[in-house]
Design a protein around this motif. Sequence first.
Motif, short mmCIF file in Angstrom:
data_model
loop_
_atom_site.label_atom_id
_atom_site.label_comp_id
_atom_site.label_asym_id
_atom_site.label_seq_id
_atom_site.Cartn_x
_atom_site.Cartn_y
_atom_site.Cartn_z
N ARG A 104 9.81 5.63 2.54
CA ARG A 104 9.76 6.98 1.98
C ARG A 104 10.66 7.93 2.75
O ARG A 104 11.34 8.77 2.17
N ARG A 137 11.38 -0.17 -4.88
CA ARG A 137 11.08 0.64 -6.07
C ARG A 137 9.61 1.03 -6.11
O ARG A 137 9.26 2.15 -6.46
N GLU A 169 8.83 3.97 -3.76
CA GLU A 169 9.40 5.29 -4.05
C GLU A 169 8.30 6.27 -4.44
O GLU A 169 7.34 5.90 -5.12
N THR A 226 7.26 7.45 -8.66
CA THR A 226 8.02 6.47 -9.42
C THR A 226 7.28 5.99 -10.67
O THR A 226 6.06 6.08 -10.75
N LYS A 227 8.03 5.47 -11.60
CA LYS A 227 7.46 4.91 -12.84
C LYS A 227 7.02 3.47 -12.63
O LYS A 227 6.40 2.88 -13.50
N TYR A 228 7.37 2.91 -11.47
CA TYR A 228 7.04 1.51 -11.21
C TYR A 228 5.61 1.41 -10.70
O TYR A 228 5.23 2.07 -9.73
N THR A 251 7.58 -3.96 -12.63
CA THR A 251 8.87 -3.60 -12.04
C THR A 251 9.89 -4.72 -12.26
O THR A 251 11.05 -4.45 -12.60
#
Length: 186
Positions: A21, A128, A131, A134-136, A142
């Motif tokens: 991060r 990912r 993050e 995030t959308k993951y 993912t």
Amino acid sequence: MPNIGFTAITATNPIWLIKTRLQLDARNRGERQMNAFECVRRVYRADGCRGFYRGMSASYAGISETVIHFVIYESIKRKLLEAKAPPMDDDEDSSKDASDFVGMMLAAATSKTCATTLAYPHEVIRTRLREEGTKYLSFFQTLTTVPKEEGYRALYRGLTPHLVRQIPNTAIMMCTYEFVVYLLNG
């Protein structure tokens, strides 16, 4: 050995999450960079304790890289030793010379290259997942989303610098290990 890997990953994932991060923290000019304590507060506020374990499933998948590396390394090492084996004499010379250790370094470099290349997508997926905002959401989500949106090459983004760091490190480490084992066996 995998149990040790699972334990280490579980214990250290919060540290790696904070590190990732902080690396991904993109501030506008003039804004103060987020420090580790602020990052910890932010993660806890957003997701609670569970937030510190984002990306852990991808780290667990990364254990396969170690398994693949050692299987290939031991196979190459065995073939090198068979190739060097003297004819069937009773007087066996088990001493090693510099070429043996160079061979072990090459075996380590080759096996690490293969293992890392095969398992590398877990590195991208883990990043990912770590993050912020995030959308993951999960490992498999993912794994399917990244290639769908960015192509399969995106799963290998950053592989070259990763190999440049990993290969010499692994070659030296495995050669050192083999040398210490050789010294201890007398």
